[in-house]
Design a protein around this motif. Structure first.
Motif, mmCIF file in Angstrom:
data_model
loop_
_atom_site.group_PDB
_atom_site.id
_atom_site.type_symbol
_atom_site.label_atom_id
_atom_site.label_comp_id
_atom_site.label_asym_id
_atom_site.label_seq_id
_atom_site.Cartn_x
_atom_site.Cartn_y
_atom_site.Cartn_z
ATOM 1 N N GLU A 1 -1.818 -5.365 -18.359
ATOM 2 C CA GLU A 1 -2.087 -6.710 -17.871
ATOM 3 C C GLU A 1 -1.373 -6.949 -16.552
ATOM 4 O OE1 GLU A 1 -0.607 -8.880 -21.220
ATOM 5 O OE2 GLU A 1 1.445 -8.816 -20.476
ATOM 6 N N LEU A 2 -1.863 -7.927 -15.813
ATOM 7 C CA LEU A 2 -1.291 -8.268 -14.513
ATOM 8 C C LEU A 2 -0.150 -9.260 -14.707
ATOM 9 C CD1 LEU A 2 -1.791 -7.827 -11.440
ATOM 10 C CD2 LEU A 2 -3.169 -9.903 -11.500
ATOM 11 N N GLN A 3 0.987 -8.971 -14.064
ATOM 12 C CA GLN A 3 2.137 -9.862 -14.196
ATOM 13 C C GLN A 3 2.675 -10.259 -12.834
ATOM 14 O OE1 GLN A 3 5.005 -7.839 -16.676
ATOM 15 N NE2 GLN A 3 3.882 -8.347 -18.551
ATOM 16 N N ILE A 4 3.279 -11.435 -12.782
ATOM 17 C CA ILE A 4 3.880 -11.929 -11.537
ATOM 18 C C ILE A 4 5.337 -12.297 -11.806
ATOM 19 C CG2 ILE A 4 3.165 -14.337 -11.909
ATOM 20 C CD1 ILE A 4 2.659 -14.475 -8.857
ATOM 21 N N LEU A 5 6.175 -12.093 -10.809
ATOM 22 C CA LEU A 5 7.601 -12.351 -10.960
ATOM 23 C C LEU A 5 7.941 -13.775 -10.522
ATOM 24 C CD1 LEU A 5 10.284 -10.887 -11.677
ATOM 25 C CD2 LEU A 5 10.519 -10.339 -9.258
ATOM 26 N N LEU A 6 8.546 -14.544 -11.435
ATOM 27 C CA LEU A 6 8.959 -15.912 -11.105
ATOM 28 C C LEU A 6 10.447 -16.079 -11.386
ATOM 29 C CD1 LEU A 6 6.046 -18.048 -12.652
ATOM 30 C CD2 LEU A 6 6.287 -17.241 -10.293
ATOM 31 N N ILE A 7 11.057 -17.001 -10.651
ATOM 32 C CA ILE A 7 12.454 -17.321 -10.911
ATOM 33 C C ILE A 7 12.548 -18.766 -11.387
ATOM 34 C CG2 ILE A 7 13.251 -15.737 -9.110
ATOM 35 C CD1 ILE A 7 13.901 -18.328 -7.482
ATOM 36 N N ARG A 8 13.525 -19.029 -12.254
ATOM 37 C CA ARG A 8 13.740 -20.426 -12.644
ATOM 38 C C ARG A 8 14.734 -21.035 -11.682
ATOM 39 N NH1 ARG A 8 15.180 -21.262 -18.538
ATOM 40 N NH2 ARG A 8 17.322 -20.963 -17.826
ATOM 41 N N PRO B 1 15.217 -29.243 -5.343
ATOM 42 C CA PRO B 1 14.273 -29.959 -6.202
ATOM 43 C C PRO B 1 13.571 -29.004 -7.167
ATOM 44 C CG PRO B 1 13.301 -29.571 -4.056
ATOM 45 C CD PRO B 1 14.685 -28.984 -4.004
ATOM 46 N N TYR B 2 12.854 -29.552 -8.121
ATOM 47 C CA TYR B 2 12.186 -28.773 -9.162
ATOM 48 C C TYR B 2 13.181 -27.938 -9.958
ATOM 49 C CZ TYR B 2 7.696 -29.996 -7.042
ATOM 50 O OH TYR B 2 6.614 -30.670 -6.559
ATOM 51 N N LYS B 3 14.375 -28.479 -10.173
ATOM 52 C CA LYS B 3 15.398 -27.796 -10.961
ATOM 53 C C LYS B 3 14.854 -27.446 -12.343
ATOM 54 C CE LYS B 3 20.280 -28.412 -12.163
ATOM 55 N NZ LYS B 3 21.456 -29.257 -11.866
ATOM 56 N N GLY B 4 15.039 -26.204 -12.772
ATOM 57 C CA GLY B 4 14.552 -25.772 -14.077
ATOM 58 C C GLY B 4 13.086 -25.355 -14.092
ATOM 59 N N HIS B 5 12.372 -25.636 -13.020
ATOM 60 C CA HIS B 5 10.972 -25.206 -12.945
ATOM 61 C C HIS B 5 10.905 -23.758 -12.448
ATOM 62 C CE1 HIS B 5 8.853 -29.328 -13.013
ATOM 63 N NE2 HIS B 5 10.107 -29.517 -13.380
ATOM 64 N N TRP B 6 9.732 -23.146 -12.640
ATOM 65 C CA TRP B 6 9.546 -21.758 -12.219
ATOM 66 C C TRP B 6 8.883 -21.708 -10.845
ATOM 67 C CZ3 TRP B 6 11.619 -17.710 -14.923
ATOM 68 C CH2 TRP B 6 12.148 -18.037 -16.184
ATOM 69 N N ALA C 1 18.804 -18.761 -8.340
ATOM 70 C CA ALA C 1 17.961 -18.557 -9.511
ATOM 71 C C ALA C 1 18.791 -18.550 -10.786
ATOM 72 C CB ALA C 1 17.193 -17.253 -9.379
ATOM 73 N N ASP C 2 18.333 -19.318 -11.763
ATOM 74 C CA ASP C 2 18.914 -19.357 -13.094
ATOM 75 C C ASP C 2 18.518 -18.142 -13.896
ATOM 76 O OD1 ASP C 2 20.354 -21.579 -13.303
ATOM 77 O OD2 ASP C 2 19.001 -22.635 -14.668
ATOM 78 N N ASP C 3 17.283 -17.742 -13.690
ATOM 79 C CA ASP C 3 16.672 -16.751 -14.550
ATOM 80 C C ASP C 3 15.494 -16.130 -13.794
ATOM 81 O OD1 ASP C 3 16.197 -15.241 -16.752
ATOM 82 O OD2 ASP C 3 15.497 -16.876 -18.037
#
Lengths: 305, 305
Positions: B55-62, B67-72, B144-146
């Motif tokens: 499957e196709l995957q993309i790398l995101l950071i939290r 702004p957008y704290k906690g969002h990916w 990045a948190d995560d």
DNA sequence: GTAATAGTGTCTGTTAGACAGTATTAG
DNA sequence: CTAATACTGTCTAACAGACACTATTAC
């Protein structure tokens, strides 16, 4: 307020605080736009009896101010703080040349640190196409001394291949020749393609230029590449003919862009599904009249099903 | 010194004067980079006896900060005043995720006036591809948190056609679904295509999003479009397999990107000229072993001769 | 008629797409 | 042996490329 305290605010408070204290903490670059706008025009001075040849032309302005004063450049200028890039590039084109309402798409963003002698400037380039019949008379304005259409010719002078370790390197010497009635500007550009495994990267570097400003020779060559690529699988070429056009004229546009002759039967089979017959004809010389077509808006590219 | 006096200087003097008095006359935007980096990964939990699906995957950071704290979000960040965009985007990717040495190409520059709540920010997005085997263990850093790989699924929920005057308008409702082990983020994006004569313009607008930051849903969908387009006429897919790979694996990569099954014979004929047989074989299950190939660096795309 | 370009019929070799077969392996 | 996947031979329909032909016009 340090970073930790700042982050413990809620988002609204954070933004207000950020605008007061953080917004201009780091030095910022300026952003400009550059528009590579092409047309396909009839060559001057031709035999009455024969159908005129056509050629690809690009619009350049002569810079009225420093830097590169008196040199020729793409239309463009600084993006305002309250406008987006598409708006900025169309505004600049209108201000500097009087040209409006053209097809335009974003091309590439140029960010070499030393590309402008004044300061750090990142430039977003656009590729635009316009049909001659939609053009108003040119009028230089603003920062521009003069505006002219230049015939575009690019020639690959030399290709050299090198193999260094696992990487294959190809260096092409390209000459870009832009001519107007009485003016010629030129540039020599090196096109380097490095292939390492499957990873291929291409870069353009101006090695010599005469009469051209900034890194605009690179931008022009890059826009030519994009134009030649897209003409084969999109409707982009239709922006270079009138609303009603003949298939021989459309074929000429393709030939001028690609720089080679195309097979007539083959071309007409390819074009057939992209056009609608208007039922009209046009007589342009001492030979059989040509049918007039218009673009078929229902056409969808199906090369990549 | 007014504009006229400034222009009467020679170029060197002009630049010095400009730097002193003109450089910061207008408010400047900030420039950031955003990296949409994809990989093709093996799905979890599969039958031992069968070959695993991919499957196709993309790398995101939290995001760790406002702004957008906690969002990916996509990896990325501000371009320094002394680095170009390519350098900046690779530096940010390394700082935030630990990933280095990937294939990356510039994608598009996003400039909507309100795209960041803090201030005017123009963002240059990149498309990157990396093979799983070249990936170090992920490590969140910096802002990045995560960091996580998310499976990418985009679905066209609805297509609506309108005709207004001479223009044909197509509005597609697209759902973007990104899932990691335990996390799901989604967005609804409207893709509008307006055709007026030959002039076709497409725009993307986020209409709803849950857990995603900024306009990154638009950037992700745009990068998917580009990836799907380029896979057919470039060697881009080879960046998603190991240096030595089997044709069935390569075909899987194509199928995952395009989202449909391909004919085996057809695919192998197409791939044949792009690869070199290593003479080696690999056994992966209770069936005939597969030949190992590597990319043929001499391959040139000849679709557009 | 002549010269020029527009447009068409048709042949040929190549390629896309599909089916059905053989090959090889672990268990 | 069976089940699974790797790989190949071959048929057919579609398409690209080329040639030669007819059609129409101004002069």
């Amino acid at each position: 307020m340090d970073e930790h305290q700042l982050q413990n605010l809620d988002e609204q408070e954070f933004i207000e605080q950020y605008r007061r204290t953080e917004k201009d903490r780091y030095e910022k670059p300026s952003i400009t736009t550059d528009m590579a706008i092409f047309t396909v025009a009839t060559e001057q001075g031709n035999d009455k009896r024969k159908k005129p040849e056509k050629e690809l032309q690009i619009l350049l302005i002569r810079r009225g101010g420093h830097p590169y004063k008196g040199h020729w450049a793409l239309a463009g200028g600084f993006m305002g703080i309250d406008e987006d890039l598409d708006t900025a590039v169309r505004r600049e084109l209108k201000e500097e040349t009087g040209v409006v309402g053209v097809y335009a798409e974003q091309l590439y963003t140029w960010s070499a640190v030393d590309r402008d002698p004044r300061m750090r400037i990142v430039s977003v380039s656009y590729l635009a196409l316009v049909d001659q019949s939609k053009l108003p008379p040119l009028q230089a304005g603003d920062d521009a001394d003069d505006v002219k259409w230049f015939t575009v010719r690019d020639t690959i002078l030399d290709v050299r291949d090198e193999v260094i370790g696992g990487a294959a390197k190809r260096i092409e010497q390209i000459e870009l020749l832009l001519t107007s009635d009485d003016i010629t500007v030129t540039a020599a550009v090196e096109r380097t393609t490095v292939t390492e495994g499957a990873n291929t990267q291409t870069s353009l570097t101006v090695t010599r230029q005469d009469g051209l400003a900034f890194d605009h020779a690179e931008i022009i060559l890059y826009s030519l590449e994009r134009l030649r690529g897209k003409v084969n699988y999109t409707n982009i070429a239709f922006n270079l003919v009138e609303d009603e056009f003949t298939l021989p004229d459309l074929q000429q546009v393709y030939e001028v862009i690609l720089g080679r002759r195309l097979n007539k039967v083959q071309f007409r089979r390819y074009a057939e599904e992209m056009v609608i017959d208007t039922g009209k004809e046009i007589r342009t010389g001492a030979y059989r009249p040509s049918k007039l077509y218009r673009y078929n808006p229902a056409w969808v590219q199906d090369r990549w099903k």
